[in-house]
Design a protein around this motif. Structure first.
Motif, mmCIF file in Angstrom:
data_model
loop_
_atom_site.group_PDB
_atom_site.id
_atom_site.type_symbol
_atom_site.label_atom_id
_atom_site.label_comp_id
_atom_site.label_asym_id
_atom_site.label_seq_id
_atom_site.Cartn_x
_atom_site.Cartn_y
_atom_site.Cartn_z
ATOM 1 N N PRO A 40 -3.562 -1.038 -6.234
ATOM 2 C CA PRO A 40 -4.314 0.106 -6.777
ATOM 3 C C PRO A 40 -4.599 1.141 -5.692
ATOM 4 N N GLY A 41 -4.291 2.388 -5.986
ATOM 5 C CA GLY A 41 -4.449 3.456 -5.003
ATOM 6 C C GLY A 41 -3.304 3.580 -4.028
ATOM 7 N N GLY A 42 -2.318 2.676 -4.128
ATOM 8 C CA GLY A 42 -1.148 2.750 -3.256
ATOM 9 C C GLY A 42 -0.260 3.931 -3.603
ATOM 10 N N ARG A 43 0.632 4.255 -2.684
ATOM 11 C CA ARG A 43 1.462 5.458 -2.874
ATOM 12 C C ARG A 43 2.946 5.170 -2.688
ATOM 13 N N LEU A 44 3.726 5.861 -3.488
ATOM 14 C CA LEU A 44 5.182 5.907 -3.358
ATOM 15 C C LEU A 44 5.547 7.280 -2.838
ATOM 16 N N ALA A 45 6.275 7.332 -1.718
ATOM 17 C CA ALA A 45 6.687 8.599 -1.113
ATOM 18 C C ALA A 45 8.190 8.580 -0.924
ATOM 19 N N PHE A 46 8.887 9.542 -1.523
ATOM 20 C CA PHE A 46 10.340 9.583 -1.353
ATOM 21 C C PHE A 46 10.834 11.016 -1.325
ATOM 22 N N GLN A 47 12.022 11.165 -0.734
ATOM 23 C CA GLN A 47 12.717 12.451 -0.792
ATOM 24 C C GLN A 47 14.188 12.181 -1.062
ATOM 25 N N ILE A 97 6.292 1.534 -8.731
ATOM 26 C CA ILE A 97 4.870 1.836 -8.890
ATOM 27 C C ILE A 97 4.096 0.565 -9.198
ATOM 28 N N ASP A 98 4.648 -0.282 -10.040
ATOM 29 C CA ASP A 98 3.972 -1.537 -10.384
ATOM 30 C C ASP A 98 3.839 -2.466 -9.182
ATOM 31 N N ASP A 111 0.811 -1.215 0.000
ATOM 32 C CA ASP A 111 0.000 0.000 0.000
ATOM 33 C C ASP A 111 0.845 1.265 0.000
ATOM 34 N N LEU A 112 2.054 1.155 0.533
ATOM 35 C CA LEU A 112 2.914 2.333 0.630
ATOM 36 C C LEU A 112 4.371 1.920 0.531
ATOM 37 N N ILE A 113 5.107 2.605 -0.327
ATOM 38 C CA ILE A 113 6.566 2.495 -0.381
ATOM 39 C C ILE A 113 7.136 3.827 0.070
ATOM 40 N N VAL A 114 8.010 3.787 1.055
ATOM 41 C CA VAL A 114 8.723 4.973 1.534
ATOM 42 C C VAL A 114 10.201 4.790 1.221
ATOM 43 N N SER A 115 10.839 5.840 0.728
ATOM 44 C CA SER A 115 12.278 5.782 0.464
ATOM 45 C C SER A 115 12.867 7.148 0.792
ATOM 46 N N ASN A 116 13.732 7.170 1.787
ATOM 47 C CA ASN A 116 14.229 8.431 2.339
ATOM 48 C C ASN A 116 15.715 8.598 2.065
ATOM 49 N N ALA A 117 16.068 9.625 1.275
ATOM 50 C CA ALA A 117 17.472 9.968 1.003
ATOM 51 C C ALA A 117 18.265 8.776 0.502
ATOM 52 N N VAL A 118 17.735 8.107 -0.509
ATOM 53 C CA VAL A 118 18.337 6.887 -1.046
ATOM 54 C C VAL A 118 18.638 6.995 -2.531
ATOM 55 N N LEU A 119 17.692 7.510 -3.297
ATOM 56 C CA LEU A 119 17.735 7.336 -4.743
ATOM 57 C C LEU A 119 18.882 8.075 -5.427
ATOM 58 N N HIS A 120 19.461 9.070 -4.780
ATOM 59 C CA HIS A 120 20.611 9.736 -5.394
ATOM 60 C C HIS A 120 21.832 8.825 -5.434
ATOM 61 N N TRP A 121 21.802 7.713 -4.680
ATOM 62 C CA TRP A 121 22.882 6.726 -4.735
ATOM 63 C C TRP A 121 22.641 5.670 -5.811
ATOM 64 N N VAL A 122 21.515 5.764 -6.501
ATOM 65 C CA VAL A 122 21.145 4.760 -7.509
ATOM 66 C C VAL A 122 21.030 5.480 -8.855
ATOM 67 N N PRO A 123 22.093 5.506 -9.652
ATOM 68 C CA PRO A 123 22.061 6.292 -10.893
ATOM 69 C C PRO A 123 20.918 5.917 -11.822
ATOM 70 N N GLU A 124 20.518 4.652 -11.812
ATOM 71 C CA GLU A 124 19.475 4.197 -12.728
ATOM 72 C C GLU A 124 18.071 4.344 -12.138
ATOM 73 N N HIS A 125 17.911 5.131 -11.074
ATOM 74 C CA HIS A 125 16.614 5.134 -10.400
ATOM 75 C C HIS A 125 15.452 5.662 -11.245
ATOM 76 N N ARG A 133 3.434 10.048 -16.416
ATOM 77 C CA ARG A 133 3.399 9.250 -17.640
ATOM 78 C C ARG A 133 3.201 7.764 -17.338
ATOM 79 N N HIS A 134 3.452 7.382 -16.105
ATOM 80 C CA HIS A 134 3.239 5.992 -15.695
ATOM 81 C C HIS A 134 1.877 5.828 -15.012
ATOM 82 N N GLY A 135 0.998 6.814 -15.185
ATOM 83 C CA GLY A 135 -0.368 6.679 -14.708
ATOM 84 C C GLY A 135 -0.604 7.083 -13.271
ATOM 85 N N CYS A 136 0.283 7.897 -12.702
ATOM 86 C CA CYS A 136 0.138 8.294 -11.298
ATOM 87 C C CYS A 136 -0.344 9.728 -11.172
#
Length: 264
Positions: free
Chosen positions: A129-136, A124-125, A102-116, A183-186
Motif C-alpha cells: 500500500p502506497g508503493g509506486r510503479l515508475a517506468f519509461q 500494481i498488485d 515498495d517500488l518497481i522501476v522498469s526502464n525502456a522495457v515494456l515496448h518489447w512486451v506486447p501484452e504489457h 482505473r486500477h485504483g492508482c
C-alpha cells in the motif's frame, strides 16, 4: 533492459550512446522525490549501471534486479552488493515477488512486451500500500527511424522474413497509461518528453538503432542479407537525418509514468 522476444542483445552496442540512454532513467527516478523504499524491484535491468545508482540513492534498500538476457546479467553482476543489490536472469512477464515491494522501476522495457497493458495491473498488485510503479518507454514509433524500418521490413524484398517483426504502436500515450492505471485504483503522474539529441560519428542514427530496434531484424537474417538490409536502411536514414557540422539531430520522444497504489 529486459528482452522478452527471444532476441540476443549486445551490451557493448547498447552502451555506445550510454549517456543519452541513461538520462531518461535519471529523470524518472528524480521525479520520485524524497521516496525511501525498503524493497525495490528493477524489472529489465540491462547491464546494471543504472540499477547501481538506485543502490547509491537508497543505501538502506534491498534491490532485486532481473533481466531475461543472460548477456546483460553477466555484465550486471559486476555491480552486485551482497545483501543489498542482486541480479538474476528472469522473465518480467512472469515475475512475482515473495513479498510486496515498495517500488518497481522498469526502464525502456515494456515496448518489447506486447501484452504489457495486461501486465501492469499485476505489477500494481505486487506493490505494498502506497508503493509506486515508475517506468519509461520510447514513444518514437512514428519517427522516421521507425517508419523507415517498418516500410523496409514490409517491402516485397523482406516481408516474408521481417514483416511479422514490424509493430506499429507497441506503447500507449501518457493519457492511455493514466486511464489504465487510474482505473486500477492508482494516483498517476504521466508525461512525455522529446529529447533533441545530437549524435556524433558516422551514421550515428543507424548505430543507435543497432542497439535496439534492429536487433530482432538482424537476428532474423543471415550475414549477407543483413548487409543488404543495412545498406538500404542506412541510405534512408542519411536522408531522414542529415548530418550537420555539429552532429546529427535525432529527436527522441519518451513516455514516463509513476503510479502510486492506494493505501487501503
Amino acid at each position: 533492459m529486459s528482452r522478452e522476444n527471444g532476441v540476443r542483445w549486445d551490451p557493448a552496442q547498447y552502451g555506445v550512446f550510454g549517456g543519452a540512454r541513461a538520462r531518461p532513467f535519471a529523470e524518472l527516478v528524480a521525479r520520485l522525490g524524497d521516496a525511501a523504499p525498503a524493497r525495490v524491484a528493477d524489472l529489465g535491468c540491462g547491464t546494471g549501471e543504472l540499477t547501481a545508482t538506485l543502490a547509491a540513492r537508497w543505501p538502506g534498500a534491498r534491490i532485486d534486479a532481473l533481466d531475461s538476457s543472460p548477456d546483460m546479467i553477466r555484465e550486471a553482476r559486476r555491480h552486485e552488493i551482497p545483501g543489498r543489490l542482486s541480479f538474476r536472469v528472469a522473465d518480467v512477464t512472469t515475475w512475482k515477488p515473495d513479498a510486496p515491494v515498495d517500488l518497481i522501476v522498469s526502464n525502456a522495457v515494456l515496448h518489447w512486451v506486447p501484452e504489457h497493458p495486461d501486465l501492469l495491473p499485476r505489477w500494481i498488485d505486487a506493490l505494498a500500500p502506497g508503493g509506486r510503479l515508475a517506468f519509461q518507454v520510447p514513444g518514437n514509433f512514428d519517427a522516421p527511424s521507425h517508419v523507415l524500418l517498418r516500410e523496409l521490413g514490409r517491402s516485397d524484398r523482406w516481408r516474408a522474413k521481417l514483416g511479422h517483426l514490424q509493430l506499429d504502436a507497441p506503447v500507449l500515450d501518457p493519457a492511455g497509461y493514466l486511464d489504465l492505471l487510474a482505473r486500477h485504483g492508482c494516483a498517476v503522474d504521466a508525461w512525455e518528453t522529446t529529447y533533441a539529441q545530437v549524435l556524433h560519428g558516422e551514421d550515428p542514427v543507424l548505430e543507435w538503432v543497432k542497439g535496439t530496434a534492429l536487433r530482432p531484424v538482424l537476428m532474423a537474417l543471415d550475414p549477407d542479407e543483413a548487409g543488404e538490409f543495412l545498406a538500404a536502411y542506412r541510405e534512408r536514414l542519411r536522408q531522414a537525418y542529415p548530418a550537420a557540422p555539429y552532429g546529427t539531430v535525432f529527436p527522441f520522444r519518451r513516455i514516463f509514468v509513476i503510479a502510486t497504489r492506494n493505501t487501503t
